[in-house]
Enzyme design. Structure first.
Site, PDB file in Angstrom:
ATOM      1  N   CYS A  54       5.376  31.375  39.790  1.00 50.76           N
ATOM      2  CA  CYS A  54       5.748  29.830  38.507  1.00 50.76           C
ATOM      3  C   CYS A  54       4.661  29.143  37.840  1.00 50.76           C
ATOM      4  CB  CYS A  54       7.102  28.789  38.719  1.00 50.76           C
ATOM      5  SG  CYS A  54       7.291  28.043  38.232  1.00 50.76           S
ATOM      6  N   PRO A 119      -0.825  26.707  51.515  1.00 46.99           N
ATOM      7  CA  PRO A 119      -1.762  28.624  52.295  1.00 46.99           C
ATOM      8  C   PRO A 119      -0.422  29.685  51.782  1.00 46.99           C
ATOM      9  CG  PRO A 119      -0.123  26.716  53.924  1.00 46.99           C
ATOM     10  CD  PRO A 119      -0.407  26.017  52.290  1.00 46.99           C
ATOM     11  N   ALA A 194      11.900  27.227  40.295  1.00 40.67           N
ATOM     12  CA  ALA A 194      11.975  27.826  41.178  1.00 40.67           C
ATOM     13  C   ALA A 194      10.190  27.900  41.359  1.00 40.67           C
ATOM     14  CB  ALA A 194      11.505  29.353  41.108  1.00 40.67           C
ATOM     15  N   MET A 197       4.939  24.665  45.084  1.00 32.33           N
ATOM     16  CA  MET A 197       5.738  24.137  45.990  1.00 32.33           C
ATOM     17  C   MET A 197       7.522  23.364  46.074  1.00 32.33           C
ATOM     18  SD  MET A 197       3.734  21.653  46.867  1.00 32.33           S
ATOM     19  CE  MET A 197       4.358  20.366  48.533  1.00 32.33           C
TER      20      MET A 197
END
Length: 414
Positions: A54, A119, A194, A197
């Site tokens: 995104c 991560p 989307a 985060m």
């Protein structure tokens, strides 16, 4: 990296360089990656991968000519988006050589993310790597950069606390949702947009036992891709209001210029829910939910700053970790580039050793087992050609000082 070796090149658009509209036009979902890579290969890029999320769409490539690779990638972008090079100019960034390697390491280590240290970014790079291998476009140059980038990311995670804050943002959302609703297994969730985060928060909610999850987005292909990754249902964007009324937890992560959720929409949803509360997370940058929603009874809105206040002890800790992480990253880039540069000398070293071995075998045959004669003859043979060359260079007035300095360095004569 020498000019004779493949150069690493990155051309892309991210949340800082390009509009959401352009990123949507360039977006390549997993099902379309193979065809996109094959198209790039047909243009002459044999080592190439595409990283499409995104927040960014990037092509990473290994090519002997950085300018040519950049041009070929821009042509592919233009063809995909239906735009001219002039329309793309200013929204794409290009990195070549050392700058490209540093950028790749930063992306793999989540140092170039909306929220530093997340991560899941490394997982996205690994997925892009896997798709490139499946398409047959991951050559030795690309493979070397990727493996070194993954090693850099691992070192940063193990030696700094850079991942603790951003990870706890999602954990904070889960904790607050549980505080409001209790057992999440009886709750339903809705993801709007989307963004990366939002995906991270949704993954954490699912891991915590959220009962049901649906996804909707202005662009259907984005919603379908995210729903597939989260094993969730897809809701048509035009049915967003109805879906929101049925959701106990709402995660908005589009980051577009328009607000997706207004106070009027939330008020209507709460009325349908008979005032059963809604927990809302605004993970969009810029925000997707109207701030006035927080003043509505029954609506509990948290944006990323709010979650950071809950999750982090202070900005100073993360900033210090980021500084340490960048120091590690720069060390790893330097180490990688030195190693790659050193390999340029390998063919000459191999040829020199082969010549010495051939000379040794010839001298042993001629000396008939006389060790003293053999060693004297060997020294004479090995030094004859270099000695004649040095005399010629000095006699012709060429750059003898440079040659002498190189000679003394090679054989440590000083």
């Amino acid at each position: 990296m020498s000019s004779a070796s493949p150069r690493f090149v990155v051309v892309g658009a991210n949340h800082r360089s390009a509009s959401l509209g352009l990123r949507d036009q360039l977006f390549v979902d997993d099902s379309g990656v193979a065809d996109f890579l094959v198209g790039l290969k047909a243009r002459g890029l044999y080592e190439v991968l595409v990283l499409s999320t995104c927040d960014r769409v990037e092509v990473w490539a290994g090519h002997h000519d950085g300018d040519m690779a950049t041009s070929l990638i821009c042509e592919a972008y233009g063809a995909r988006a239906g735009l001219s090079p002039a329309a793309l100019a200013g929204q794409l960034y290009t990195h070549v050589g050392e700058a490209a390697v540093r950028h790749a390491f930063a992306v793999a280590s989540a140092m170039d993310s909306l929220v530093i240290g997340e991560p899941h970014v490394a997982g996205q790079v690994k997925a892009a790597h896997r798709l490139a291998r499946d398409a047959g476009t991951c050559g030795p140059e690309l493979e070397a950069v990727l493996q070194a980038g993954f090693a850099c990311a691992k070192r940063i995670r193990s030696e700094t606390h850079i991942g603790e804050g951003p990870v706890s943002i999602a954990a904070a959302a889960v904790q607050l949702a549980g505080d409001l609703h209790g057992d999440l297994s009886h709750c339903s969730g809705l993801v709007l947009g989307a963004g990366d985060m939002g995906e991270l928060v949704a993954e954490s909610l699912m891991a915590a036992g959220l009962g049901r999850l649906s996804v909707t987005a202005p662009r259907a292909s984005r919603a379908e891709a995210l729903a597939h990754a989260l094993n969730a249902n897809v809701v048509a964007f035009e049915n967003m209001r109805e879906a929101l009324a049925g959701a106990d937890v709402v995660v908005a992560s589009s980051g577009g210029r328009a607000v997706l959720v207004t106070s009027e929409v939330v008020t209507a949803a709460l009325k349908k829910r008979r005032r059963k509360p809604i927990f809302l997370v605004d993970a969009g940058i810029p925000g997707d939910i109207e701030p006035a929603v927080n003043r509505i009874d029954g609506a509990f809105l948290y944006d990323l700053n709010d979650l950071e206040q809950v999750a982090l002890e202070g900005r100073a800790t993360r900033e210090q970790a980021a500084r340490s992480a960048w120091t590690i990253l720069d060390d790893e880039v330097s180490l990688f580039l030195r190693g790659r540069a050193a390999r340029v000398a390998v063919p000459a070293i191999v040829a020199l050793r082969q010549r010495f071995e051939e000379t040794r075998e010839a001298v042993l045959a001629e000396s008939h087992g006389d060790a003293d004669a053999a060693t004297r003859l060997l020294i004479h043979r090995l030094l004859h050609a270099p000695s004649e060359t040095m005399k010629s260079v000095a006699a012709e007035g060429a750059d003898w000082q440079h040659m002498e300095k190189t000679l003394r360095t090679l054989f440590r004569l000083d």
